[in-house]
Design an enzyme around this catalytic site. Structure first.
Site, mmCIF file in Angstrom:
data_model
loop_
_atom_site.group_PDB
_atom_site.id
_atom_site.type_symbol
_atom_site.label_atom_id
_atom_site.label_comp_id
_atom_site.label_asym_id
_atom_site.label_seq_id
_atom_site.Cartn_x
_atom_site.Cartn_y
_atom_site.Cartn_z
ATOM 1 N N ASP A 145 -0.209 4.993 1.038
ATOM 2 C CA ASP A 145 -0.414 5.949 2.195
ATOM 3 C C ASP A 145 -0.334 5.248 3.620
ATOM 4 O O ASP A 145 -1.156 4.263 4.075
ATOM 5 C CB ASP A 145 -1.816 6.617 2.244
ATOM 6 C CG ASP A 145 -1.912 7.306 0.880
ATOM 7 O OD1 ASP A 145 -0.881 8.316 0.413
ATOM 8 O OD2 ASP A 145 -2.806 7.131 -0.126
ATOM 9 N N ASP A 174 -2.465 -1.053 5.847
ATOM 10 C CA ASP A 174 -2.861 -0.200 7.026
ATOM 11 C C ASP A 174 -4.344 0.122 6.903
ATOM 12 O O ASP A 174 -4.734 0.182 8.324
ATOM 13 C CB ASP A 174 -2.080 1.095 7.428
ATOM 14 C CG ASP A 174 -2.406 2.064 6.371
ATOM 15 O OD1 ASP A 174 -3.146 2.989 6.685
ATOM 16 O OD2 ASP A 174 -2.160 1.948 5.315
ATOM 17 N N ASP A 203 0.853 -1.002 0.057
ATOM 18 C CA ASP A 203 -0.040 -0.051 -0.010
ATOM 19 C C ASP A 203 0.859 1.117 0.062
ATOM 20 O O ASP A 203 1.930 1.174 0.376
ATOM 21 C CB ASP A 203 -0.847 -0.065 1.496
ATOM 22 C CG ASP A 203 -1.832 1.371 1.388
ATOM 23 O OD1 ASP A 203 -2.329 1.562 0.229
ATOM 24 O OD2 ASP A 203 -1.957 1.798 2.528
#
Length: 268
Positions: free
Chosen positions: A19, A217, A17
Site C-alpha cells: 500500500d 512507507d 510493501d
C-alpha cells in the site's frame, strides 16, 4: 552517494510493501513501471518479496502477477515461498490471548477483526469498518467467535476513537499496537514484525541483512528500516520512516521505485 552505491552492490533480495509503495491504496492504481522493475530484477538474478500487513487474501491480483519469490504477510507472522506455496514460518495467537484482547476491546467499545492466513472476519461491520478496512478487503463477514475454530495471526482494532486506546498492563508484554489508519491499529505479537519474517527468508537462503533491501512507507515498516542493509522510503512515508531511510524516492505513481533502483544502479 558512494556509500549508498556500495550498499547497493551487496543486494540479492528486495522486499516491497504494497500500500502506497508498490500500489496506491486509494485509488487502486499500480503504474506499469512496477512490472518493468520486477522483470529487470529477475534478469539481474535479484530475488523479490512482498512484505505487507495484508494476509494472502489481501494480496491483490496485480501484485501476485508480479511473481515475487516470497510473501512475508500479516506483518511477518506468516511467510510463504510464493513459487512452491511452502509455509516457511508462522506465528499464531493463542486462543487464551485472543479472549483477553477481546475482553479488553469490549470494555473500550471497540470492534475487532481477526486475520488468518487467507481470510478475515469482524465482530461487527460498521461504517467505521467500511472506511478503514473496506478499501483493502471490501466488506467482511461478521463472526465474533471466528478465533475459536481458526488460526489467527493478527487482530485489528476498529473504532472512531482508536487513538485513545491504551493497552492495559497485563497485555503490554504480550502484544503491541501499530496504527495504520485513524480508525484502526494492527495488534501484533510483542516481538512480531515484518523484519522477523524477512529474516526467516534470509536464513533459508543463507543471506544476511546486508544482502537485503526494502521499500516501504508506514510504521509497520519501522523494524525493517532498522534491519535491512539498504532501506528506501517513498516520498509519502511517515516522518519516522523518512528519518530512518537510507534514501527517499518519489511517489509510486511517479515511478518512484524504478527511479530509486536506477539511481542506485541496481537496474538500468
Amino acid at each position: 552517494m558512494d556509500k549508498l552505491l556500495e550498499k547497493a552492490k551487496k543486494i540479492k533480495i528486495i522486499f516491497f510493501d504494497i500500500d502506497d509503495t508498490l500500489r496506491l491504496k486509494d485509488p487502486a492504481f499500480m503504474p506499469e513501471s512496477i512490472n518493468e522493475v520486477f522483470e529487470k530484477l529477475r534478469e539481474k538474478g535479484i530475488m523479490t518479496g512482498i512484505a505487507t500487513g495484508r494476509n494472502l487474501f489481501g494480496v491483490v491480483p496485480e501484485v501476485r502477477a508480479l511473481k515475487p519469490d516470497f510473501y512475508v504477510a500479516i506483518n511477518g507472522a506468516y511467510v510463504e515461498n510464493a513459487q512452491t506455496e511452502e509455509v516457511i514460518f508462522k506465528n499464531t495467537f493463542s486462543k487464551t490471548l485472543i479472549a483477553e484482547i477481546i475482553s479488553w476491546l469490549e470494555t473500550q467499545k471497540s470492534e475487532y477483526s481477526f486475520v488468518s492466513s487467507d481470510s478475515l472476519r469482524i465482530s461487527k461491520w460498521t461504517d467505521v469498518a467500511a472506511e478503514a478496512i473496506g478499501p483493502i478487503y471490501a466488506e467482511l463477514a461478521e463472526s465474533p467467535d471466528y478465533y475459536k475454530t481458526h488460526d489467527v495471526y493478527q487482530m485489528l482494532t476498529v473504532s472512531d476513537h482508536d487513538d485513545q486506546l491504551v493497552l492495559p498492563e497485563h497485555l503490554k508484554d504480550k502484544i503491541r499496537m501499530v496504527r495504520w489508519h485513524p480508525y484502526s491499529s494492527d495488534i501484533v505479537p510483542q516481538e512480531g514484525s515484518k523484519a522477523i519474517g524477512c529474516e526467516k527468508v534470509l536464513d533459508l537462503l543463507g543471506l544476511t541483512a546486508e544482502n537485503m533491501m526494502n521499500f516501504g512507507d508506514g510504521l509497520n515498516d519501522r523494524e525493517l528500516f532498522d534491519f535491512a542493509g539498504l532501506s528506501v522510503a517513498m516520498e509519502v512515508s511517515h516522518p519516522e520512516i523518512l528519518e530512518k531511510a537510507d534514501y527517499v524516492t518519489d511517489r509510486v505513481e511517479n515511478d518512484g521505485i524504478l527511479k530509486a533502483l536506477q539511481f542506485l544502479k541496481i537496474i538500468d
